[in-house]
Design an enzyme around this catalytic site. Structure first.
Site, PDB file in Angstrom:
ATOM      1  CE  LYS A 390      12.932  90.319  69.150  1.00 60.46           C
ATOM      2  NZ  LYS A 390      11.865  91.195  69.636  1.00 60.46           N
ATOM      3  CG  PHE A 432      15.266  93.218  73.950  1.00 61.51           C
ATOM      4  CD1 PHE A 432      14.774  92.098  73.302  1.00 61.51           C
ATOM      5  CD2 PHE A 432      16.134  93.024  74.990  1.00 61.51           C
ATOM      6  CE1 PHE A 432      15.136  90.829  73.689  1.00 61.51           C
ATOM      7  CE2 PHE A 432      16.517  91.749  75.393  1.00 61.51           C
ATOM      8  CZ  PHE A 432      16.011  90.653  74.742  1.00 61.51           C
ATOM      9  CD  GLU A 433      18.025  92.288  69.238  1.00 62.60           C
ATOM     10  OE1 GLU A 433      17.931  91.871  68.067  1.00 62.60           O
ATOM     11  OE2 GLU A 433      18.790  91.821  70.081  1.00 62.60           O
ATOM     12  CB  VAL A 434      10.324  95.612  68.951  1.00 66.85           C
ATOM     13  CG1 VAL A 434       9.644  96.779  68.326  1.00 66.85           C
ATOM     14  CG2 VAL A 434       9.336  94.563  69.312  1.00 66.85           C
ATOM     15  CG  LEU A 435      14.203  98.834  64.079  1.00 68.69           C
ATOM     16  CD1 LEU A 435      13.416 100.050  64.415  1.00 68.69           C
ATOM     17  CD2 LEU A 435      15.674  99.167  64.032  1.00 68.69           C
TER      18      LEU A 435
END
Lengths: 600, 254
Positions: A390, A432-435
């Site tokens: 990712k 987004f979904e950078v957590l």
């Protein structure tokens, strides 16, 4: 709490096992035995977590995942109608302009079966593997809004039910979700809790009769929020742990039909404008206790698992998009002439195309390697690998679209061409979904870190063993080995230096993560290219070229980063960077006197 | 009228592909090139499936003549709604030389074997543009033919057909059994949805050889040479009609 109790260090030592050594060639025969290397057990004392070794598939990285002939045929069949639909019936410019996906297009996607790709057939879905899902995403990614809508629905929206729901919940909700009759959304983020997901404030209180939870709170940036019928909502619940009352997060399946849910107006976004994003407010929403996913208090883990499981396909999405961009831009570069030469004869333009090809190659390799691992039965979870895919893909994708636009110059900047839309759509990828990026950076955090083992003199022993890498990739393999070994000692010394406080050193962790990601990328391309040569895929020579070029580049980058990580490294500007930032942020402005000012 | 419909489907180079001639001028490059079902065959399959959905016929059988890869094309037909498939295995030199005459003999044999009431074909294939198979098949079977069909409706044991011809539209009525070839405006083929593709995996495809049907596939034609069409030359602009006449005379056209 966050489950990141994995330590890179031990893992990297295990990497040594996979070392890609020299293949001892049989007389004249290129016959490559792509069997697993015998794992060299490295005596590692970091056993705090003994979970999966880094690179998960200690054995699974080589050979490159292979799918059966039947599956290859199946993929061809499945891809054809989807490609046709996207080229004939999807008007991306219109979707972007009107900031909505037309109902006919949405219905077309539902009819094609794209709303339930990975849902098992018994619940009405297609029951396809991660590999096929990734392959389909290469095509779906051609329209950013559609890609996000579908992903928000099935990669995260309904994933909770799929991976942690009980049979009753699956039977009740999955069939309509598969057909697209109901759309799903994932509701975690709140105004005050983005990256820090554990700090959410939405609360679920048990009713007096014990039959319902009442949910109160608000969520923002919810994809599909305005049209979702079924939502996976995360809220704080009070639980008793050893007699002490604590707040823990739980996951709930919430139907819009329960009442009390209001969606705000759709956000007017820079990109993925056709994807519906809005605020959701929950006002005493009654949720039956049967709708709790998993256990009360187990919500955070479920959230992490959901996010981890959907990530891997970003690699193939980005690769698909870049491949398309290469087609679109090369036509222009070959025909447009300036200074009496076609653009394609200029070095800087050539560089851009090489970069796009390399990026697509790496992303593909990583994505399908990860998907292949995830498809293998009994393989432990690949969340770390998926996260690496990712991060690499979102950052690489953003750079590539920008360069593609650059090739077209002024034309690329106008709305007459799709490049500006691709740039805008891609900007969301690193957001987004950078957590996970943060997670990647804080690995090794929560477990008490035992003393670093004295494996400093760790040797990667593989001389004379059966190599798994083709001789034409030998040099690159050696470079990877060197990187790995230096990495091992680098991380060791970092842990000595910082101990537990390393979690707070983002600039350090960023480099560690980047090196890791590049090493995984190198492994993926070497594995893939080796397979391509040994089975004689068309254009495998080009693959070797790409693999070697990438590895060469990554090798030096890795070394530079690792050099910066050494103690008192003159190449490291971190201390100064922090000072600058401190002074700027304290004053909330740029603080230098204007160069034109005088003091006399 | 209920019964069986045979639909012929041909695997051809995809319409969007840029065709290139092989360096030895014996044919076009097919290796590694994207192939798909002939668009007119898709229309034929769609028509057959529609008839079945209207319950006017009982079974749709998709037939393709060619090498192993032809099965992919049959699978697409199955995904569109055909019930089963028959793959007539022809490969190598035989396949390269396979033309309408041989295919129509095969189809005629299959029609008899399967007791078909109707044969639906595309009007022509986009690779050779022969436009002969439907007509030849009808002749071999001594069945009526409705070619270039843009509208088909069944009325008892007869078929009403609208044909697209050079002069306009022709309305005819033919008896069954018959051969119909589909033209462009007959219908819009449906997408093979992914769930249907998965279901189609369970449908059967039988394989036969031309010899089993008593058909000899040796060709009476020999391809001498295949070459690209001449490059289009630039045009010329002239100022007056007199100039035009002069230029035409020079070029020997007048």
């Amino acid at each position: 709490m966050m489950n990141m109790n994995r330590l890179i260090v031990s893992r990297t030592f295990r990497i040594g096992q996979r070392l890609l050594g020299c293949h001892t060639r049989r007389a004249g025969q290129e016959e490559l035995r792509l069997q697993q290397r015998r794992s060299i057990k490295t005596h590692c004392r970091h056993l705090a977590y003994s979970k999966k070794a880094f690179f998960v598939l200690q054995a699974e990285v080589f050979p490159y995942p292979e799918i059966g002939n039947d599956e290859v045929e199946e993929i061809k069949q499945l891809v054809a109608p989807v490609e046709k639909f996207f080229s004939d019936d999807v008007d991306s410019a219109k979707i972007d302009r009107e900031a909505t996906i037309p109902l006919e297009t949405l219905q077309g996607l539902k009819d094609l079966g794209l709303f339930g790709i990975m849902i098992p057939e018994e619940y009405g879905g297609l029951g396809l593997s991660h590999t096929i899902y990734a392959r389909l995403n290469e095509i779906i990614a051609l329209d950013g809004s559609i890609a996000v809508t579908l992903a928000a629905h099935q990669a995260i929206g309904l994933k909770g039910i799929l991976i942690a729901g009980n049979e009753a919940q699956k039977k009740k909700y999955l069939p309509k979700l598969s057909s697209g009759e109901h759309i799903a959304a994932f509701c975690l983020t709140e105004p005050g809790s983005g990256s820090d997901a554990a700090s959410i404030q939405t609360r679920a209180t048990l009713s007096e009769d014990g039959k319902h939870y009442l949910i109160n709170g608000s969520k923002i940036w919810i994809s599909n929020g305005g049209m979702a019928d079924i939502m996976t909502v995360f809220a704080r619940t009070e639980v008793e742990v050893d007699g002490v009352k604590k707040d823990k997060i739980s996951a709930f399946i919430v139907e819009r039909a329960f009442g009390g849910i209001a969606s705000g107006k759709p956000e007017d976004k820079l990109g993925i404008r056709g994807s519906n994003t809005c605020e959701l407010s929950f006002d005493n929403v009654p949720v039956p206790v049967e709708n709790v996913i998993g256990e009360i208090g187990g919500g955070f883990k479920i959230a992490m698992n959901i996010l981890n499981s959907g990530r891997f396909s970003m690699g193939s999405s980005c690769a698909g998009m870049i491949k398309k961009l290469i087609e679109l831009t090369s036509e222009y570069a070959a025909t447009r002439k300036q200074f009496n030469k076609s653009l394609s004869e200029f070095g800087m333009i050539q560089e851009k195309f090489a970069m796009m090809a390399l990026n697509a190659f790496v992303m593909e390799s990583m994505a399908y390697l990860t998907a292949g691992m995830m498809d293998r039965p009994g393989v432990p979870d690949c969340s770390l690998e998926a996260a690496m895919v990712k991060v690499f893909s979102s950052e690489g994708g953003w750079i590539c679209v920008s360069e593609a636009l650059q090739v077209l110059g002024g034309l690329g900047y106008t709305k007459n061409y799709p490049f500006e839309r691709f740039v805008r759509d891609c900007r969301i990828l690193p957001i987004f979904e950078v957590l996970i990026h943060k997670c990647l950076n804080s690995e090794g955090s929560l477990e008490p870190i035992p003393a670093v083992p004295a494996e400093a003199g760790y040797t990667l022993d593989r001389t004379g063993k059966d190599g798994v890498v083709h001789p034409s990739l030998e040099d690159s393999a050696k470079k990877l080995e060197q990187n790995i070994s230096l990495f091992g000692s680098t991380v060791e010394s970092l842990l000595y230096r910082y101990g537990k406080t390393i979690v707070d050193e983002q600039l350090v962790l960023k480099r560690v993560a980047d090196v890791l990601i590049h090493m995984y990328a190198m492994t993926a391309v070497l594995s893939r290219a080796s397979r391509s040569i040994s089975i004689g895929l068309r254009n495998h020579d080009h693959e070797v070229l790409l693999a070697n070029t990438f590895c060469n580049d990554a090798f030096f980058k890795n070394n530079y980063w690792m050099v910066q990580l050494q103690k008192h490294s003159p190449e490291n500007n971190d201390a100064n960077i922090k000072k600058i930032a401190k002074q700027v942020l304290e004053n909330r402005a740029y603080i230098c006197s204007h160069p034109l000012e005088r003091t006399y | 009228m209920s019964g069986r419909v045979l639909v012929g489907v041909k695997r051809v180079i995809d319409y969007a592909v840029k065709i290139r001639v092989k360096p030895d001028n014996t044919g076009v490059v097919t290796d590694g090139v994207k192939h798909s079902m002939n668009p007119f065959c898709e229309i034929a399959v769609e028509e057959a499936v529609k008839l079945k959905e209207k319950k006017l016929i009982k079974e749709v059988v998709a037939v393709s003549c060619g090498p192993q890869q032809s099965q992919e094309t049959i699978r697409t037909a199955l995904a569109m709604g055909a019930d089963r498939g028959i793959h007539v295995d022809v490969s190598g030199k035989d396949y390269e030389n396979l033309g309408p005459l041989q295919v129509s003999k095969i189809l005629a044999a299959l029609a008899k074997q399967e007791d078909a009431q109707l044969i639906l074909l595309g009007k022509q294939a986009i690779d050779d543009d022969c436009n002969q198979t439907g007509q030849m098949t009808a002749a071999l079977l001594d069945w009526p033919q409705g070619t270039f069909a843009s509208e088909v409706s069944l009325e008892g044991d007869k078929i009403n057909l609208v044909r697209e011809i050079d002069g306009g539209l022709e309305h005819i009525k033919i008896n069954t059994p018959a051969v119909i070839t589909a033209d462009l405006r007959l219908n819009t083929p449906r997408y093979a949805t992914l769930p249907n593709i998965m279901k189609a995996k369970k449908k059967k495809i039988a394989t036969v050889k031309p010899a089993d049907l008593g058909v000899d596939v040796t060709s009476r034609l020999e391809v001498l040479k295949v070459e690209e069409p001449p490059q289009r030359q630039a045009g010329m602009k002239v100022e007056t009609v007199e100039d035009l006449v002069v230029k035409l005379k020079e070029a020997g056209r007048v």
